[in-house]
Scaffold this active site. Structure first.
Site, mmCIF file in Angstrom:
data_model
loop_
_atom_site.group_PDB
_atom_site.id
_atom_site.type_symbol
_atom_site.label_atom_id
_atom_site.label_comp_id
_atom_site.label_asym_id
_atom_site.label_seq_id
_atom_site.Cartn_x
_atom_site.Cartn_y
_atom_site.Cartn_z
ATOM 1 N N THR A 25 -16.414 1.344 6.437
ATOM 2 C CA THR A 25 -16.839 1.768 5.100
ATOM 3 C C THR A 25 -18.153 1.095 4.736
ATOM 4 O OG1 THR A 25 -14.619 2.234 4.350
ATOM 5 C CG2 THR A 25 -16.194 1.596 2.648
ATOM 6 N N HIS A 178 -5.720 7.681 8.759
ATOM 7 C CA HIS A 178 -5.749 6.262 8.403
ATOM 8 C C HIS A 178 -4.341 5.851 7.973
ATOM 9 C CE1 HIS A 178 -7.050 2.408 7.325
ATOM 10 N NE2 HIS A 178 -8.159 2.690 6.666
ATOM 11 N N ASN A 181 -3.998 -0.718 7.133
ATOM 12 C CA ASN A 181 -4.719 -1.514 6.128
ATOM 13 C C ASN A 181 -4.241 -1.355 4.687
ATOM 14 O OD1 ASN A 181 -6.173 -2.525 8.214
ATOM 15 N ND2 ASN A 181 -8.014 -1.301 7.854
ATOM 16 N N TYR A 183 -3.248 1.226 2.942
ATOM 17 C CA TYR A 183 -3.521 2.445 2.175
ATOM 18 C C TYR A 183 -2.263 3.326 2.142
ATOM 19 C CZ TYR A 183 -8.177 0.583 2.243
ATOM 20 O OH TYR A 183 -9.255 -0.252 2.062
ATOM 21 N N ASN A 238 -5.033 -5.652 1.856
ATOM 22 C CA ASN A 238 -4.637 -4.877 0.670
ATOM 23 C C ASN A 238 -3.176 -5.078 0.301
ATOM 24 O OD1 ASN A 238 -7.174 -3.723 0.090
ATOM 25 N ND2 ASN A 238 -6.919 -2.364 1.837
#
Ligand SMILES: Cc1cc2nc3c(=O)[nH]c(=O)nc-3n(C[C@H](O)[C@H](O)[C@H](O)COP(=O)(O)O)c2cc1C
Length: 367
Positions: A25, A178, A181, A183, A238
């Site tokens: 990102t 994805h 992480n 999400y 996260n």
């Protein structure tokens, strides 16, 4: 015995070498549209066996950071087409990382300023990036609301639509879900963030349901040979946490083994941090063995903290692909540098997130 510089087949993807650019990102896409210089940035790195784009939102609801790109609007797809054309002109291969952030978002980034969505209404103890007047700053994520079960088919559908647009309209060679992480897909998997009592919570089978439904929908849309998935069994990124990750991820990869995917992408340890976490032990060899025993034939991609010796050893010992993150930010010609054992440019951390060409397209290649 394979070397990092040997070609390899990953599903439909015929890759020139085993060095992959990890998803990174960069917060340089105002209005969720990749800028013109993204074309230069990715083309500069096209000697990688495979480029994985920065995480790219499948929907407005899936957005969680300022100035990250999307795949749900015509201008976004047109801009990505310019990127894939530039990479293909240099004989590179590129897939896009399909992203729904779930609770890792802020009301300012959500449609109508609403709450971000999550498996359960538990705020992630983490930050997101909001860019104000061109200056990026870290802010706490907003309190999410729990998704209604009736909303879940719409999210699965959004993954499929984004995948189809990515391949058919934007010209990508494939897609990567994805699932890592912390999400949305990872939030559903892990019991630290998923306290649901319906078919999407509780047992391992239920917590894995959304990730598997989304993966099957993407496979139906573009084919398993064009589909990869990223997983991070123990990362604390996260605020991700599961009380018993080994059986959870063993179940997940056994199910994925039925889908004839292009690759399985595993972040070993804490994303961008230690490869071993004392209180979160995990046996990655056992995970790969479970996948192979279940008939899984996808390429096995590893990531996190790899340098040249560690990557060569991984490939010698049977991993198929190694993804490099930070080294690819600061070394557009990383493949050549690894081949020649040349020194690497240092990364400038101040320009990782947000900004323009500086720290993006101006890292020098070898003469
Ligand atoms: C600036 C930056 C942005 C990142 N963005 C993403 C992303 O969009 N998606 C993702 O899955 N991981 C992302 N990561 C994690 C990297 O893909 C990779 O897992 C991590 O940097 C560890 O690999 P490395 O040691 O080779 O850098 C990001 C990491 C960095 C440093």
């Amino acid at each position: 015995m394979s070397s990092l510089f040997d070609s390899v087949q990953a599903g439909d993807l015929n890759l020139a070498n085993r060095i992959v650019m990890a998803p990174l990102t960069r917060n340089r896409s105002p209005n969720a549209i990749p800028p013109d210089i993204a074309t230069t940035y990715y083309a500069q790195r096209a000697s990688a066996g495979l480029l994985i784009t920065e995480a790219t939102a499948i929907s407005h609801q899936g957005q969680g950071y300022s100035d990250v790109p999307g795949l749900y609007g015509t201008e976004q797809l047109d801009a990505w087409k310019r990127v894939t054309d530039a990479v293909h002109a240099k004989d590179g291969k590129i897939v896009v990382q399909l992203w729904h952030v779930g609770r890792v978002s802020h009301t300012e980034l959500q449609p109508d300023g609403g709450k971000p969505v999550a498996p359960s209404a538990i705020t992630a103890k983490t930050k997101t990036v909001l860019i104000k007047d061109g200056v990026p700053g870290f802010v706490d994520t907003s309190e999410p609301r729990a998704l209604d079960a009736g909303e879940i088919p719409g999210i699965v559908h959004a993954f499929a639509v984004a995948a189809r647009s990515a391949v058919e309209t934007a010209g990508f060679d494939g897609v990567e879900l994805h699932g890592a992480n912390g999400y949305l897909l990872d939030q559903f998997l892990k019991d630290g963030s998923n306290k649901r009592t319906d078919d999407y919570g509780g047992t391992i089978e239920n917590r894995a349901r959304l990730l598997l439904e989304a993966t099957r929908a993407v496979v139906d849309a573009v084919g398993g040979g064009k589909t990869g998935i990223r997983l991070s069994p123990v990362t604390p990124a996260n605020d991700a946490h599961d009380s018993n990750p080994q059986p959870l991820f063993t179940y997940v990869v056994k199910q994925l083994a039925q889908l004839n995917l292009a690759y399985i992408h595993i972040i070993e340890g804490a994303t961008g941090g230690p490869r071993e976490i004392a209180d979160r032990p995990f046996d990655y060899e056992a995970l790969k063995a479970a996948y192979r025993e279940a008939g899984g034939k996808a390429a096995w991609m590893v990531n996190n903290g790899y340098d040249r010796p560690l990557a060569e050893e991984a490939v010698k010992e049977g991993d198929d692909l190694v993804a490099f993150g930070k080294p690819f930010i600061s070394n557009p010609d990383l493949v050549r540098r690894l081949r020649e054992n040349a020194p690497l440019n240092e990364i400038d951390k101040a320009t990782m997130y947000g900004g323009g060409a500086k720290g993006y397209t101006d890292y020098p290649a070898l003469a």
